[in-house]
Design a protein around this motif. Sequence first.
Motif, PDB file in Angstrom:
ATOM      1  N   ARG A 177     -67.300 -97.535 -53.387  1.00 30.55           N
ATOM      2  CA  ARG A 177     -66.903 -98.471 -54.456  1.00 30.55           C
ATOM      3  C   ARG A 177     -67.518 -98.134 -55.808  1.00 30.55           C
ATOM      4  NH1 ARG A 177     -63.411-102.444 -52.611  1.00 30.55           N
ATOM      5  NH2 ARG A 177     -63.522-102.758 -50.385  1.00 30.55           N
ATOM      6  N   LEU A 178     -67.699 -96.832 -56.035  1.00 20.88           N
ATOM      7  CA  LEU A 178     -68.128 -96.370 -57.351  1.00 20.88           C
ATOM      8  C   LEU A 178     -66.913 -96.129 -58.246  1.00 20.88           C
ATOM      9  CD1 LEU A 178     -70.941 -93.900 -56.270  1.00 20.88           C
ATOM     10  CD2 LEU A 178     -71.207 -96.189 -57.277  1.00 20.88           C
ATOM     11  N   ALA A 179     -65.765 -95.884 -57.637  1.00 19.99           N
ATOM     12  CA  ALA A 179     -64.489 -95.714 -58.345  1.00 19.99           C
ATOM     13  C   ALA A 179     -63.440 -96.526 -57.599  1.00 19.99           C
ATOM     14  CB  ALA A 179     -64.079 -94.251 -58.397  1.00 19.99           C
ATOM     15  N   ALA A 180     -62.519 -97.104 -58.368  1.00 25.11           N
ATOM     16  CA  ALA A 180     -61.434 -97.868 -57.754  1.00 25.11           C
ATOM     17  C   ALA A 180     -60.325 -96.950 -57.273  1.00 25.11           C
ATOM     18  CB  ALA A 180     -60.868 -98.872 -58.753  1.00 25.11           C
ATOM     19  N   CYS A 181     -60.211 -95.806 -57.923  1.00 24.06           N
ATOM     20  CA  CYS A 181     -59.079 -94.915 -57.671  1.00 24.06           C
ATOM     21  C   CYS A 181     -59.457 -93.506 -58.098  1.00 24.06           C
ATOM     22  CB  CYS A 181     -57.894 -95.414 -58.492  1.00 24.06           C
ATOM     23  SG  CYS A 181     -56.427 -94.377 -58.457  1.00 24.06           S
ATOM     24  N   ALA A 182     -58.889 -92.527 -57.428  1.00 21.27           N
ATOM     25  CA  ALA A 182     -59.046 -91.130 -57.817  1.00 21.27           C
ATOM     26  C   ALA A 182     -57.674 -90.479 -57.794  1.00 21.27           C
ATOM     27  CB  ALA A 182     -59.984 -90.405 -56.865  1.00 21.27           C
ATOM     28  N   ASN A 183     -57.292 -89.864 -58.897  1.00 25.67           N
ATOM     29  CA  ASN A 183     -56.027 -89.130 -58.977  1.00 25.67           C
ATOM     30  C   ASN A 183     -56.347 -87.651 -59.012  1.00 25.67           C
ATOM     31  OD1 ASN A 183     -55.393 -91.598 -61.265  1.00 25.67           O
ATOM     32  ND2 ASN A 183     -54.206 -91.495 -59.395  1.00 25.67           N
ATOM     33  N   ILE A 184     -55.814 -86.894 -58.060  1.00 23.89           N
ATOM     34  CA  ILE A 184     -56.045 -85.458 -57.988  1.00 23.89           C
ATOM     35  C   ILE A 184     -54.820 -84.733 -58.530  1.00 23.89           C
ATOM     36  CG2 ILE A 184     -56.492 -83.492 -56.461  1.00 23.89           C
ATOM     37  CD1 ILE A 184     -57.886 -85.568 -54.573  1.00 23.89           C
ATOM     38  N   ILE A 185     -55.054 -83.900 -59.515  1.00 19.49           N
ATOM     39  CA  ILE A 185     -53.994 -83.087 -60.116  1.00 19.49           C
ATOM     40  C   ILE A 185     -54.246 -81.658 -59.655  1.00 19.49           C
ATOM     41  CG2 ILE A 185     -52.916 -82.323 -62.252  1.00 19.49           C
ATOM     42  CD1 ILE A 185     -54.203 -84.907 -63.520  1.00 19.49           C
ATOM     43  N   LYS A 186     -53.300 -81.121 -58.922  1.00 23.49           N
ATOM     44  CA  LYS A 186     -53.490 -79.816 -58.286  1.00 23.49           C
ATOM     45  C   LYS A 186     -53.181 -78.660 -59.222  1.00 23.49           C
ATOM     46  CE  LYS A 186     -52.128 -81.871 -53.933  1.00 23.49           C
ATOM     47  NZ  LYS A 186     -51.157 -81.872 -52.861  1.00 23.49           N
ATOM     48  N   SER A 187     -53.953 -77.610 -59.058  1.00 22.79           N
ATOM     49  CA  SER A 187     -53.697 -76.301 -59.644  1.00 22.79           C
ATOM     50  C   SER A 187     -53.605 -76.265 -61.160  1.00 22.79           C
ATOM     51  CB  SER A 187     -52.428 -75.693 -59.045  1.00 22.79           C
ATOM     52  OG  SER A 187     -52.365 -74.328 -59.359  1.00 22.79           O
ATOM     53  N   MET A 188     -54.765 -76.240 -61.766  1.00 24.20           N
ATOM     54  CA  MET A 188     -54.904 -76.071 -63.205  1.00 24.20           C
ATOM     55  C   MET A 188     -55.598 -74.731 -63.440  1.00 24.20           C
ATOM     56  SD  MET A 188     -57.366 -78.286 -65.698  1.00 24.20           S
ATOM     57  CE  MET A 188     -58.855 -77.760 -64.840  1.00 24.20           C
ATOM     58  N   ASP A 189     -55.096 -73.951 -64.391  1.00 23.15           N
ATOM     59  CA  ASP A 189     -55.757 -72.699 -64.748  1.00 23.15           C
ATOM     60  C   ASP A 189     -56.877 -72.992 -65.735  1.00 23.15           C
ATOM     61  OD1 ASP A 189     -54.048 -71.154 -63.186  1.00 23.15           O
ATOM     62  OD2 ASP A 189     -52.596 -70.959 -64.805  1.00 23.15           O
ATOM     63  N   SER A 190     -58.064 -72.481 -65.474  1.00 24.79           N
ATOM     64  CA  SER A 190     -59.220 -72.666 -66.344  1.00 24.79           C
ATOM     65  C   SER A 190     -59.714 -71.306 -66.822  1.00 24.79           C
ATOM     66  CB  SER A 190     -60.349 -73.379 -65.601  1.00 24.79           C
ATOM     67  OG  SER A 190     -59.963 -74.675 -65.247  1.00 24.79           O
ATOM     68  N   ILE A 191     -59.954 -71.214 -68.111  1.00 21.04           N
ATOM     69  CA  ILE A 191     -60.490 -69.991 -68.726  1.00 21.04           C
ATOM     70  C   ILE A 191     -61.752 -70.404 -69.474  1.00 21.04           C
ATOM     71  CG2 ILE A 191     -60.059 -68.146 -70.393  1.00 21.04           C
ATOM     72  CD1 ILE A 191     -57.013 -68.594 -69.743  1.00 21.04           C
ATOM     73  N   TYR A 192     -62.863 -69.724 -69.176  1.00 24.44           N
ATOM     74  CA  TYR A 192     -64.148 -70.136 -69.734  1.00 24.44           C
ATOM     75  C   TYR A 192     -65.145 -68.982 -69.651  1.00 24.44           C
ATOM     76  CZ  TYR A 192     -64.950 -70.676 -64.732  1.00 24.44           C
ATOM     77  OH  TYR A 192     -65.029 -70.448 -63.377  1.00 24.44           O
ATOM     78  N   ILE A 193     -66.252 -69.138 -70.349  1.00 22.79           N
ATOM     79  CA  ILE A 193     -67.358 -68.177 -70.287  1.00 22.79           C
ATOM     80  C   ILE A 193     -68.424 -68.752 -69.350  1.00 22.79           C
ATOM     81  CG2 ILE A 193     -69.221 -67.052 -71.576  1.00 22.79           C
ATOM     82  CD1 ILE A 193     -66.594 -65.982 -72.514  1.00 22.79           C
ATOM     83  N   TRP A 194     -68.843 -67.975 -68.361  1.00 17.11           N
ATOM     84  CA  TRP A 194     -69.930 -68.376 -67.467  1.00 17.11           C
ATOM     85  C   TRP A 194     -70.850 -67.189 -67.292  1.00 17.11           C
ATOM     86  CZ3 TRP A 194     -71.999 -72.704 -66.117  1.00 17.11           C
ATOM     87  CH2 TRP A 194     -72.902 -72.744 -65.071  1.00 17.11           C
ATOM     88  N   ASN A 195     -72.130 -67.369 -67.604  1.00 15.52           N
ATOM     89  CA  ASN A 195     -73.109 -66.281 -67.552  1.00 15.52           C
ATOM     90  C   ASN A 195     -72.634 -65.068 -68.343  1.00 15.52           C
ATOM     91  OD1 ASN A 195     -74.934 -67.758 -65.955  1.00 15.52           O
ATOM     92  ND2 ASN A 195     -73.884 -67.141 -64.089  1.00 15.52           N
ATOM     93  N   ASP A 196     -72.117 -65.330 -69.548  1.00 13.83           N
ATOM     94  CA  ASP A 196     -71.658 -64.291 -70.487  1.00 13.83           C
ATOM     95  C   ASP A 196     -70.466 -63.485 -69.982  1.00 13.83           C
ATOM     96  OD1 ASP A 196     -73.532 -64.956 -72.465  1.00 13.83           O
ATOM     97  OD2 ASP A 196     -75.066 -63.729 -71.481  1.00 13.83           O
TER      98      ASP A 196
END
Length: 107
Positions: free
Chosen positions: A31-50
Motif C-alpha cells: 500500500r505504498l502505491a495505489a496503482c502501477a502502470n508498466i509501459i513496455k519496451s522503451m529505448d534508452s540512450i545515456y552515458i554510464w561510466n563514461d
Amino acid sequence: MKEAWDFSTIYVTFSSEEEAKKISKEVVAERLAACANIIKSMDSIYIWNDVLEETTEMVCLFKTTKDKVGSLMQRIKELHSYETPCIVEWPIVSGNPDYLDWIRKSL
C-alpha cells in the motif's frame, strides 16, 4: 478530500518486464502505491561510466500520495537491480477528483 497537489506519480525505469511487475506487485501490496502502470519496451540512450549506452527498458508509473512518496521511493530503491535507479517524482497538479479519491482510499 485531499487536493490534487497532495498526490504524485513516481516514474521508474526497469531492465525487464519481470522486474517491473515483481516490484510493482510488492509496493502495491504494501500500500505504498495505489496503482502501477508498466509501459513496455522503451529505448534508452545515456552515458554510464563514461560509455555511451543504448538499452531497452520498461517504464513504470506509480500513483501515490505525497505522504507516501519517500517510503515508496526508498522501497523501490531497496528492491531495484540498478546501482543507481531512475526514481523521480512528478507531482499531480490536477486530476479527476474521483480518481484521486480512489488513490487515497487505496493506500
